[in-house]
Design an enzyme around this catalytic site. Structure first.
Site, PDB file in Angstrom:
ATOM      1  N   GLY A  42       0.886  -1.337  -0.140  1.00  0.00           N
ATOM      2  CA  GLY A  42       0.046  -0.035  -0.140  1.00  0.00           C
ATOM      3  C   GLY A  42       0.831   1.222   0.033  1.00  0.00           C
ATOM      4  N   CYS A  44       1.842   3.248   2.411  1.00  0.00           N
ATOM      5  CA  CYS A  44       2.918   3.191   3.453  1.00  0.00           C
ATOM      6  C   CYS A  44       4.274   2.657   3.068  1.00  0.00           C
ATOM      7  CB  CYS A  44       2.562   2.475   4.735  1.00  0.00           C
ATOM      8  SG  CYS A  44       3.524   2.231   6.126  1.00  0.00           S
ATOM      9  N   GLY A 184       1.110  20.639   6.907  1.00  0.00           N
ATOM     10  CA  GLY A 184       0.608  19.624   7.776  1.00  0.00           C
ATOM     11  C   GLY A 184       1.950  18.679   7.778  1.00  0.00           C
ATOM     12  N   ILE A 186       2.949  15.830   6.022  1.00  0.00           N
ATOM     13  CA  ILE A 186       3.751  15.567   4.685  1.00  0.00           C
ATOM     14  C   ILE A 186       4.563  16.921   4.178  1.00  0.00           C
ATOM     15  CG2 ILE A 186       3.451  15.346   2.168  1.00  0.00           C
ATOM     16  CD1 ILE A 186       1.195  13.374   2.864  1.00  0.00           C
ATOM     17  N   VAL A 239      -4.129  29.306  -1.155  1.00  0.00           N
ATOM     18  CA  VAL A 239      -3.532  29.108  -2.634  1.00  0.00           C
ATOM     19  C   VAL A 239      -4.736  29.108  -3.734  1.00  0.00           C
ATOM     20  CG1 VAL A 239      -2.140  27.547  -4.046  1.00  0.00           C
ATOM     21  CG2 VAL A 239      -1.372  28.044  -1.766  1.00  0.00           C
ATOM     22  N   HIS A 447      20.053   6.174  33.336  1.00  0.00           N
ATOM     23  CA  HIS A 447      20.811   7.531  33.106  1.00  0.00           C
ATOM     24  C   HIS A 447      22.381   7.287  32.346  1.00  0.00           C
ATOM     25  CE1 HIS A 447      22.747  11.329  34.174  1.00  0.00           C
ATOM     26  NE2 HIS A 447      23.659  10.892  34.774  1.00  0.00           N
TER      27      HIS A 447
HETATM   28  P1  FAD Z   1      -3.152   2.198   1.858  1.00  0.00           P
HETATM   29  O1  FAD Z   1      -1.679   1.959   2.516  1.00  0.00           O
HETATM   30  O2  FAD Z   1      -3.492   3.218   1.222  1.00  0.00           O
HETATM   31  O3  FAD Z   1      -3.214   0.811   1.215  1.00  0.00           O
HETATM   32  C1  FAD Z   1      -4.603   0.620   0.511  1.00  0.00           C
HETATM   33  C2  FAD Z   1      -4.245  -0.691  -0.658  1.00  0.00           C
HETATM   34  O4  FAD Z   1      -5.455  -0.945  -1.308  1.00  0.00           O
HETATM   35  C3  FAD Z   1      -3.214  -0.031  -1.830  1.00  0.00           C
HETATM   36  O5  FAD Z   1      -2.064  -0.878  -1.960  1.00  0.00           O
HETATM   37  C4  FAD Z   1      -4.238   0.225  -2.839  1.00  0.00           C
HETATM   38  O6  FAD Z   1      -3.575  -0.067  -4.141  1.00  0.00           O
HETATM   39  C5  FAD Z   1      -5.170  -0.979  -2.620  1.00  0.00           C
HETATM   40  N1  FAD Z   1      -6.394  -0.837  -3.061  1.00  0.00           N
HETATM   41  C6  FAD Z   1      -7.369   0.319  -3.122  1.00  0.00           C
HETATM   42  N2  FAD Z   1      -8.403  -0.017  -3.901  1.00  0.00           N
HETATM   43  C7  FAD Z   1      -8.591  -1.345  -4.343  1.00  0.00           C
HETATM   44  C8  FAD Z   1      -9.405  -2.181  -4.885  1.00  0.00           C
HETATM   45  N3  FAD Z   1     -10.596  -1.886  -5.526  1.00  0.00           N
HETATM   46  N4  FAD Z   1      -8.891  -3.338  -5.188  1.00  0.00           N
HETATM   47  C9  FAD Z   1      -7.583  -3.841  -4.766  1.00  0.00           C
HETATM   48  N5  FAD Z   1      -6.611  -3.033  -4.240  1.00  0.00           N
HETATM   49  C10 FAD Z   1      -7.268  -2.034  -4.005  1.00  0.00           C
HETATM   50  N6  FAD Z   1       1.727   7.067   8.393  1.00  0.00           N
HETATM   51  C11 FAD Z   1       2.292   6.729   9.447  1.00  0.00           C
HETATM   52  O7  FAD Z   1       1.918   6.150  10.764  1.00  0.00           O
HETATM   53  N7  FAD Z   1       3.585   7.011   9.682  1.00  0.00           N
HETATM   54  C12 FAD Z   1       4.480   7.638   8.716  1.00  0.00           C
HETATM   55  O8  FAD Z   1       5.484   7.840   9.047  1.00  0.00           O
HETATM   56  C13 FAD Z   1       3.511   7.878   7.657  1.00  0.00           C
HETATM   57  N8  FAD Z   1       4.172   8.691   6.622  1.00  0.00           N
HETATM   58  C14 FAD Z   1       3.601   8.883   5.458  1.00  0.00           C
HETATM   59  C15 FAD Z   1       4.265   9.573   4.527  1.00  0.00           C
HETATM   60  C16 FAD Z   1       3.549   9.869   3.165  1.00  0.00           C
HETATM   61  C17 FAD Z   1       4.104  10.546   2.054  1.00  0.00           C
HETATM   62  C18 FAD Z   1       2.291   9.505   3.013  1.00  0.00           C
HETATM   63  C19 FAD Z   1       1.588   9.755   1.670  1.00  0.00           C
HETATM   64  C20 FAD Z   1       1.504   8.802   4.014  1.00  0.00           C
HETATM   65  C21 FAD Z   1       2.355   8.366   5.103  1.00  0.00           C
HETATM   66  N9  FAD Z   1       1.505   7.865   6.424  1.00  0.00           N
HETATM   67  C22 FAD Z   1       2.291   7.640   7.534  1.00  0.00           C
HETATM   68  C23 FAD Z   1       0.226   7.551   6.240  1.00  0.00           C
HETATM   69  C24 FAD Z   1      -0.113   6.047   5.833  1.00  0.00           C
HETATM   70  O9  FAD Z   1       0.705   5.642   4.647  1.00  0.00           O
HETATM   71  C25 FAD Z   1      -1.272   5.486   5.807  1.00  0.00           C
HETATM   72  O10 FAD Z   1      -2.047   5.800   7.098  1.00  0.00           O
HETATM   73  C26 FAD Z   1      -1.346   4.204   5.674  1.00  0.00           C
HETATM   74  O11 FAD Z   1      -0.791   3.527   4.480  1.00  0.00           O
HETATM   75  C27 FAD Z   1      -2.886   3.481   5.454  1.00  0.00           C
HETATM   76  O12 FAD Z   1      -2.987   2.292   5.325  1.00  0.00           O
HETATM   77  P2  FAD Z   1      -4.331   1.462   4.746  1.00  0.00           P
HETATM   78  O13 FAD Z   1      -3.807  -0.019   4.756  1.00  0.00           O
HETATM   79  O14 FAD Z   1      -5.615   2.281   5.205  1.00  0.00           O
HETATM   80  O15 FAD Z   1      -4.210   1.937   3.116  1.00  0.00           O
HETATM   81  P1  NAD Z   2      -2.500  17.191   6.789  1.00  0.00           P
HETATM   82  O1  NAD Z   2      -3.873  17.221   7.033  1.00  0.00           O
HETATM   83  O2  NAD Z   2      -1.553  16.777   7.994  1.00  0.00           O
HETATM   84  O3  NAD Z   2      -2.140  18.699   6.403  1.00  0.00           O
HETATM   85  C1  NAD Z   2      -2.684  19.376   5.434  1.00  0.00           C
HETATM   86  C2  NAD Z   2      -2.315  20.920   5.753  1.00  0.00           C
HETATM   87  O4  NAD Z   2      -2.691  21.498   4.584  1.00  0.00           O
HETATM   88  C3  NAD Z   2      -3.054  21.572   6.874  1.00  0.00           C
HETATM   89  O5  NAD Z   2      -2.286  22.085   7.722  1.00  0.00           O
HETATM   90  C4  NAD Z   2      -4.260  22.249   6.191  1.00  0.00           C
HETATM   91  O6  NAD Z   2      -4.618  23.605   6.994  1.00  0.00           O
HETATM   92  C5  NAD Z   2      -3.464  22.790   4.744  1.00  0.00           C
HETATM   93  N1  NAD Z   2      -4.466  23.248   3.821  1.00  0.00           N
HETATM   94  C6  NAD Z   2      -5.428  22.778   3.295  1.00  0.00           C
HETATM   95  N2  NAD Z   2      -5.910  23.623   2.332  1.00  0.00           N
HETATM   96  C7  NAD Z   2      -5.303  24.209   2.037  1.00  0.00           C
HETATM   97  C8  NAD Z   2      -5.057  25.379   1.176  1.00  0.00           C
HETATM   98  N3  NAD Z   2      -6.199  25.545   0.078  1.00  0.00           N
HETATM   99  N4  NAD Z   2      -3.969  26.095   0.972  1.00  0.00           N
HETATM  100  C9  NAD Z   2      -3.080  26.052   1.974  1.00  0.00           C
HETATM  101  N5  NAD Z   2      -2.989  25.045   3.134  1.00  0.00           N
HETATM  102  C10 NAD Z   2      -4.091  24.298   3.016  1.00  0.00           C
HETATM  103  O7  NAD Z   2      -2.323  16.315   5.414  1.00  0.00           O
HETATM  104  P2  NAD Z   2      -0.933  16.012   4.595  1.00  0.00           P
HETATM  105  O8  NAD Z   2       0.081  16.461   5.277  1.00  0.00           O
HETATM  106  O9  NAD Z   2      -1.393  15.866   3.188  1.00  0.00           O
HETATM  107  O10 NAD Z   2      -0.935  14.298   5.228  1.00  0.00           O
HETATM  108  C11 NAD Z   2      -1.872  13.496   5.008  1.00  0.00           C
HETATM  109  C12 NAD Z   2      -2.176  12.378   5.853  1.00  0.00           C
HETATM  110  O11 NAD Z   2      -1.131  11.653   5.775  1.00  0.00           O
HETATM  111  C13 NAD Z   2      -2.137  12.977   7.095  1.00  0.00           C
HETATM  112  O12 NAD Z   2      -3.320  12.658   7.910  1.00  0.00           O
HETATM  113  C14 NAD Z   2      -1.260  12.283   7.963  1.00  0.00           C
HETATM  114  O13 NAD Z   2      -1.674  11.627   9.171  1.00  0.00           O
HETATM  115  C15 NAD Z   2      -0.445  10.957   6.984  1.00  0.00           C
HETATM  116  N6  NAD Z   2       0.786  10.936   7.241  1.00  0.00           N
HETATM  117  C16 NAD Z   2       1.464  10.741   8.204  1.00  0.00           C
HETATM  118  C17 NAD Z   2       2.778  11.059   8.455  1.00  0.00           C
HETATM  119  C18 NAD Z   2       3.396  10.510  10.116  1.00  0.00           C
HETATM  120  O14 NAD Z   2       2.469   9.919  10.578  1.00  0.00           O
HETATM  121  N7  NAD Z   2       4.835  10.987  10.003  1.00  0.00           N
HETATM  122  C19 NAD Z   2       3.512  11.260   7.395  1.00  0.00           C
HETATM  123  C20 NAD Z   2       2.953  11.933   6.326  1.00  0.00           C
HETATM  124  C21 NAD Z   2       1.539  11.692   6.160  1.00  0.00           C
END
Ligand code: FAD
Ligand code: NAD
Length: 468
Positions: A42, A44, A184, A186, A239, A447
């Site tokens: 996925g 992640c 946020g 990301i 934006v 410590h």
């Molecule tokens: P996903 O990981 O999105 O997996 C869904 C899967 O379902 C995908 O493989 C997709 O291809 C498949 N799928 C969808 N529809 C269908 C279908 N109809 N048939 C078959 N397959 C399908 N979270 C953290 O906790 N720590 C982090 O450090 C972190 N960093 C992140 C950094 C970035 C840049 C991003 C974008 C996200 C990050 N996240 C982080 C968030 C995390 O990736 C998600 O919360 C997590 O992957 C959600 O898991 P999920 O299993 O719900 O879905």
């Molecule tokens: P986010 O919700 O963390 O942040 C989005 C930001 O964009 C907010 O501050 C919001 O106010 C701002 N925003 C929204 N509309 C806007 C606009 N029109 N102009 C300017 N700013 C605007 O979302 P994200 O950073 O895209 O991350 C998405 C999800 O992925 C989050 O829910 C987060 O939990 C998950 N994620 C988690 C991790 C981690 O756990 N380390 C890392 C990356 C992503």
């Protein structure tokens, strides 16, 4: 076909789906996991947590060699960035992890089905793959289809100059000027990566403060830290547009208060304004699976959707979009389906932002407690009083503990500082166990470690910190 009958079909192999499939198989269920993408794991593993953390680590080392070794008396010559190698390392880590999942499936006898899954009524999933259509049936279906980047009105992604996090994890060269829309998680993680590697980074945030939902004191401190690192942060910026010319992008934005129109010219734009649930082609409407106004699948406490025998977990339902939240829901539903007592404690889900310093939290913020009228006591302790933090050269930071005024039970913890993501684990366990500040204060902490900062903050709840 007898072979295509299962106890459970999981749609999606992210941290929600693959963990759910394995746990259910461990408990004796016959399980199939359907995935539409080439690799399992996925968002992640492929384009989220793992590649971003690989780049955060590499870029942090690069920045440390450039700026932080001198104070240790370590002199280095001219530092050169090999971005292609950094990206290759990241790809290698992703490949290692995603190729591990088919092995885990094999070991646990989870059937790995490739193709796009569509729910065709209770108990039936039609999978369209390279070899055509195949119909699977099961007593239970778990939807774990995750999320995708949310678009921004007036700004079109082109995959090149105006991009989502997926492309920003794979730029082939360091952008001269990167504009990030959204302060946020990301925006700040990937903004940090490219800032450390040499980009000018401007973050445009719609709200008045960065990191919405974070404890306000920590968010203010974080803003100062990122500004000191050279990230330009503009808040109250709505934006409106991104116009791409041959070499540049012009981002148009409006001051939220006052309405003055502004533009900024840059090389690339990362739009990180949140993610939205992904249910394309899943057949929710036809099958009668209800979604809320934000497109999230509605579930009850037992993860059951509006269609009997169909459940949903992870990013596609309400709650924080975090990998560990998805996985824990996956384990909980697998255990419930096997007749056990699976559950997730939603008050004890940690959140970690892997910037430097890290920012970690669990439970409620000070603002949430004030709004709910809950009487609380607050303990605080700064990193710069701690010997280990000094030795690390990481003196910036704060641990803040919020405990119930009468019972002393820990209600929330907020940490900004080195290794905050590891430090928070102790408080997550404390909340899960219903522990009080006194319980943690009476626990021996080694410590010299950063964990002593947590202990001092917990002692400070009753104003008895030793080193404050
Ligand atoms: P996903 O990981 O999105 O997996 C869904 C899967 O379902 C995908 O493989 C997709 O291809 C498949 N799928 C969808 N529809 C269908 C279908 N109809 N048939 C078959 N397959 C399908 N979270 C953290 O906790 N720590 C982090 O450090 C972190 N960093 C992140 C950094 C970035 C840049 C991003 C974008 C996200 C990050 N996240 C982080 C968030 C995390 O990736 C998600 O919360 C997590 O992957 C959600 O898991 P999920 O299993 O719900 O879905
Ligand atoms: P986010 O919700 O963390 O942040 C989005 C930001 O964009 C907010 O501050 C919001 O106010 C701002 N925003 C929204 N509309 C806007 C606009 N029109 N102009 C300017 N700013 C605007 O979302 P994200 O950073 O895209 O991350 C998405 C999800 O992925 C989050 O829910 C987060 O939990 C998950 N994620 C988690 C991790 C981690 O756990 N380390 C890392 C990356 C992503």
């Amino acid at each position: 076909m007898a072979d295509d009958r299962y106890d459970l079909i999981v749609i999606g192999s992210g941290p929600g789906g693959y963990v759910c499939a394995i746990r259910a198989a461990q408990l004796g269920l016959r399980v199939a996991c359907v995935e539409k993408d080439k690799t399992l794991g996925g968002t992640c593993l492929n384009v989220g947590c793992i590649p971003s953390k690989a780049l955060l680590e590499s870029s942090e080392r690069y920045a440390a060699v450039e700026h932080a070794l001198g104070e240790h008396g370590v002199e280095v010559g001219k530092v050169r960035l090999d971005l292609a190698k950094m990206m290759e390392r990241k790809r290698g880590i992703v490949d290692d992890l995603v190729s591990g999942i088919p092995m885990l499936f094999k070991k646990n006898r989870v059937v790995d089905v490739r193709g796009h899954g569509r729910i065709d009524g209770a108990g039936t999933v039609v999978v369209t793959g390279e070899d055509g259509e195949r119909t699977l049936s099961a007593d239970a279906i778990v939807i774990a289809t995750g999320s995708e980047p949310a678009p921004l009105r007036g700004v079109d992604f082109d995959g090149e100059r105006v991009v989502t996090s997926t492309e920003a994890l794979s730029f082939e060269e360091v952008p001269g000027h990167l504009v990030v829309v959204g302060a946020g998680v990301i925006g700040l993680e990937l903004g940090s990566v490219w800032r450390r590697l040499g980009s000018k980074v401007t973050v445009l945030e719609y709200l008045d403060e960065i990191l919405p939902g974070t404890d306000a004191e920590i968010a203010r401190l974080a803003r100062k830290v990122f500004t000191d690192q050279g990230i330009e942060i503009v808040t109250g910026a709505a934006v409106q547009s991104a116009k791409v010319s041959r070499k540049k992008v012009t981002v148009g934005w409006k001051e939220r208060e006052g309405g003055a129109e502004r533009t900024v010219s840059c090389d690339r734009v990362l739009v990180a304004v949140g993610r939205r649930p992904f249910t394309d082609g899943l057949g929710c409407d036809e099958a009668g699976i209800e979604r809320d106004e934000r497109g999230r699948i509605r579930v009850g406490e037992d993860y059951q959707t509006s269609l009997d025998g169909v459940y949903a977990i992870g990013d596609v339902i309400a709650g924080p979009m975090l990998a560990h939240k998805a996985s824990d829901e996956g384990i909980a539903i697998a255990e419930l389906l096997a007749g056990q007592q699976g559950h997730v404690t939603y008050d004890a889900i940690p959140s970690v932002i892997y910037t430097h310093p890290e920012i970690a939290s669990v439970g409620r913020t000070q603002e949430q407690l004030e709004e709910a009228g809950v009487a609380f006591k607050r303990g605080r302790y700064k990193f710069n009083h701690n010997g280990r933090a000094m030795a690390l050269g990481d003196r910036t930071g704060l641990v803040k503990i919020l405990a119930h005024a009468e019972t002393g039970r820990i209600l929330g913890a907020h940490v900004l500082g080195a290794r905050a993501g590891d430090l928070i684990a102790e408080i997550v366990l404390a909340i899960e166990m219903g522990a009080t500040a006194e319980d943690v204060a009476r626990t021996v902490h080694a410590h010299p470690t950063l964990s002593e900062i947590v202990r001092e903050a917990v002692l400070d709840v009753d104003r008895r910190s030793i080193h404050q």
